[in-house]
Design a protein around this motif. Sequence first.
Motif, PDB file in Angstrom:
ATOM      1  N   HIS A  18      17.135   0.451   5.483  1.00  0.00           N
ATOM      2  CA  HIS A  18      15.692   0.820   4.969  1.00  0.00           C
ATOM      3  C   HIS A  18      15.647   0.186   3.722  1.00  0.00           C
ATOM      4  N   PRO A  19      14.240  -0.367   3.240  1.00  0.00           N
ATOM      5  CA  PRO A  19      14.067  -1.044   2.081  1.00  0.00           C
ATOM      6  C   PRO A  19      14.086  -0.156   0.811  1.00  0.00           C
ATOM      7  N   ILE A  20      14.148   1.158   0.959  1.00  0.00           N
ATOM      8  CA  ILE A  20      14.110   2.097  -0.373  1.00  0.00           C
ATOM      9  C   ILE A  20      15.265   2.896  -0.052  1.00  0.00           C
ATOM     10  N   TRP A  21      15.362   3.972   1.055  1.00  0.00           N
ATOM     11  CA  TRP A  21      16.098   5.148   1.239  1.00  0.00           C
ATOM     12  C   TRP A  21      17.524   4.888   1.892  1.00  0.00           C
ATOM     13  N   ASP A  22      18.379   5.557   1.273  1.00  0.00           N
ATOM     14  CA  ASP A  22      19.661   5.688   1.990  1.00  0.00           C
ATOM     15  C   ASP A  22      20.319   4.010   2.636  1.00  0.00           C
ATOM     16  N   ARG A  23      20.230   3.334   1.760  1.00  0.00           N
ATOM     17  CA  ARG A  23      20.641   1.871   2.006  1.00  0.00           C
ATOM     18  C   ARG A  23      22.286   1.975   2.010  1.00  0.00           C
ATOM     19  N   PRO A  53       6.830  -4.501   3.754  1.00  0.00           N
ATOM     20  CA  PRO A  53       6.197  -3.779   4.806  1.00  0.00           C
ATOM     21  C   PRO A  53       5.164  -3.043   4.519  1.00  0.00           C
ATOM     22  N   SER A  54       3.988  -2.588   5.282  1.00  0.00           N
ATOM     23  CA  SER A  54       2.868  -1.700   4.797  1.00  0.00           C
ATOM     24  C   SER A  54       3.658  -0.243   4.826  1.00  0.00           C
ATOM     25  N   GLU A  55       2.809   0.644   4.522  1.00  0.00           N
ATOM     26  CA  GLU A  55       3.083   2.269   4.297  1.00  0.00           C
ATOM     27  C   GLU A  55       3.686   2.482   5.844  1.00  0.00           C
ATOM     28  N   ALA A  56       2.759   2.274   6.433  1.00  0.00           N
ATOM     29  CA  ALA A  56       2.971   2.815   7.910  1.00  0.00           C
ATOM     30  C   ALA A  56       4.188   2.347   8.640  1.00  0.00           C
ATOM     31  N   ASP A  62       0.725  -1.222   0.112  1.00  0.00           N
ATOM     32  CA  ASP A  62      -0.048   0.026  -0.044  1.00  0.00           C
ATOM     33  C   ASP A  62       0.691   1.238   0.143  1.00  0.00           C
ATOM     34  N   TRP A  63       1.982   1.310  -0.444  1.00  0.00           N
ATOM     35  CA  TRP A  63       3.031   2.461  -0.465  1.00  0.00           C
ATOM     36  C   TRP A  63       2.232   3.579  -1.400  1.00  0.00           C
ATOM     37  N   GLY A 122      -0.736   9.219  -4.419  1.00  0.00           N
ATOM     38  CA  GLY A 122      -1.458   8.166  -5.004  1.00  0.00           C
ATOM     39  C   GLY A 122      -0.487   6.807  -4.773  1.00  0.00           C
ATOM     40  N   PRO A 123      -0.952   5.747  -5.444  1.00  0.00           N
ATOM     41  CA  PRO A 123      -0.104   4.502  -5.292  1.00  0.00           C
ATOM     42  C   PRO A 123       1.336   4.530  -5.707  1.00  0.00           C
ATOM     43  N   ALA A 124       2.200   3.811  -4.970  1.00  0.00           N
ATOM     44  CA  ALA A 124       3.499   3.630  -5.628  1.00  0.00           C
ATOM     45  C   ALA A 124       3.588   2.536  -6.770  1.00  0.00           C
ATOM     46  N   TRP A 125       2.794   1.813  -7.089  1.00  0.00           N
ATOM     47  CA  TRP A 125       2.528   0.635  -7.982  1.00  0.00           C
ATOM     48  C   TRP A 125       1.661   0.842  -9.033  1.00  0.00           C
TER      49      TRP A 125
END
Length: 561
Positions: A245-250, A231-234, A157-158, A164-167
């Motif tokens: 983090h799954p997305i940012w600054d790995r 993970p969920s958006e929350a 639900d990102w 809006g949706p990320a997918w």
Amino acid sequence: MTENQDFNGETPLGIDPDWWRQAVVYQVYPRSYADADASGIGDLKGITSRVPYLKELGVDAIWLSPFYPSQLADGGYDVDDYRDVDPKIGTLDDFDKMSAALKEAGIKLIVDIVPNHTSNQHEWFKAALAAGPGSPERDRYIFREGKGENGEEPPSDWVSIFGGPAWERVEDGQWYLHLFAPEQPDLNWNNHDVHEDFKKTFRFWSDRGVDGFRIDVAHGCAKGDMWGDLPSEAELLAMPKDGNHPIWDRDDVHDIYKEWREVFNEYNPPRTAVAEAWVETDRRPPYASPEELGQAFNFDLLSARFDAGEFKKIVSDNLELSSKSGSSSTWVLSNHDVVRHATRYGLAIDPEKTNEQVAREWLLAGGSEDQLDRELGEKRARAATLFELALPGSAYLYQGEELGLHEVADIPDAERQDPTFFRSPGVNIGRDGCRVPLPWTREGASFGFGEAKAHLPQPAWFGDYSVQAQEDDAASTLNLYRVALKARRELQTTEGLEWLESGSEDALAFRRPNGWVNFTNFGNEPVQLPAELAVGELKVASADVSGDIVPGATTVWLKLS
């Protein structure tokens, strides 16, 4: 033999490989700078025609925002082809002529690279759609099956950055990730082809004389496991940005930039780069290290209120960070993504919010002139700019700030272009207000921008802020920038800064190693210069100064013997 390399491998005479450490870099948003072909859209020939203006202004380099073929779903940051020029704004030959004109004027060239995502019109994405699930072509992006009995629900639900949706689902039922607009599918940086193609792109532009690169969304390229349980958006928002983090600054994003550094170092002098990395402050140094990109944007001043305490802490913290990275700091007050600082500083201060947040809310509520003190905003902006230019490190200026331009608040909804506005109705007004084409003359169809109506509407007050209106006014903001940038060449002979006693909690004073002193009064009331500073020679001031009294919202540069 790569460009600018001589036969013994040494840097050619007259070329400083560290030019970027103290450079003044001027951001050009191509579609809004100058229109040479009367299309209503700025172009490369228009930029070339303004090179004499840039030389007189005194900048060391320009940073060129995306000029590549694009459907403009996100102002050019949706790239169809990384190694070509959008036909609407020119050709590769036009680029070469612009590059040559800049070089002749002694101005370096930095171009924007967008590695987190391509456009959905890029040949790779078209091939991915045609090839289908499980194909090598599709592996260049982040595709996966959906949830639900028939995969009809998105993988998570990102929410995208633009709302809006990320997918987004494609015809065969799979979904692809887009952290920004649906027209900007995220690349899979675990794919070998992606690595090799960007190295090819860096060499393509470096061979054409480009001196450096600005890396868009540098903290977002590396992704975690996008094919397992998400993970969920929350949960995503609650996760610490500690390198995992799954997305940012790995942490693994830095492997990409170490690889790029090898390419940059193939050239003599080495190509430089600066990261747009919105990360926790203590995680910025690796991006800026000499083993990686070399510099990283420091956006902290951009978010700060016009306050002495905030400015001092930000400067001290970032100079410490730059010493850790071995780079120089970067200072930014405005760019193409934020409300212009003349406007931010003219709004009431909210101690619970950044001035950018206050400005966004003001715009969303209609941008009432009753709430904006234009004169105060401009005075504070001049003072803040002079403060910024006195600091050791690079200063990044945004086109039009040298004219004292305010944000354009009253753009009709039907004429807006920014996807954040359309995808976040009632929540985000978008960034069009800082991207309105520049005014060059007092009058005309587009105030000298071109012979046709500009692609974003210009307000009537633009004429009074035009280059023509300010050219012969010694007290204008334009001429303050010219004087300051000329003086800065003497000021910036070495790095380093020493804080001095200012005599007021509303004022900041610091000395540079060569005897130059910056004194800024952030308060509303005049303050007296300390006796040991009052003996200095006044070199530049952001407002009229009489004797040893510095008015409110004013910066002065002094030279001590």
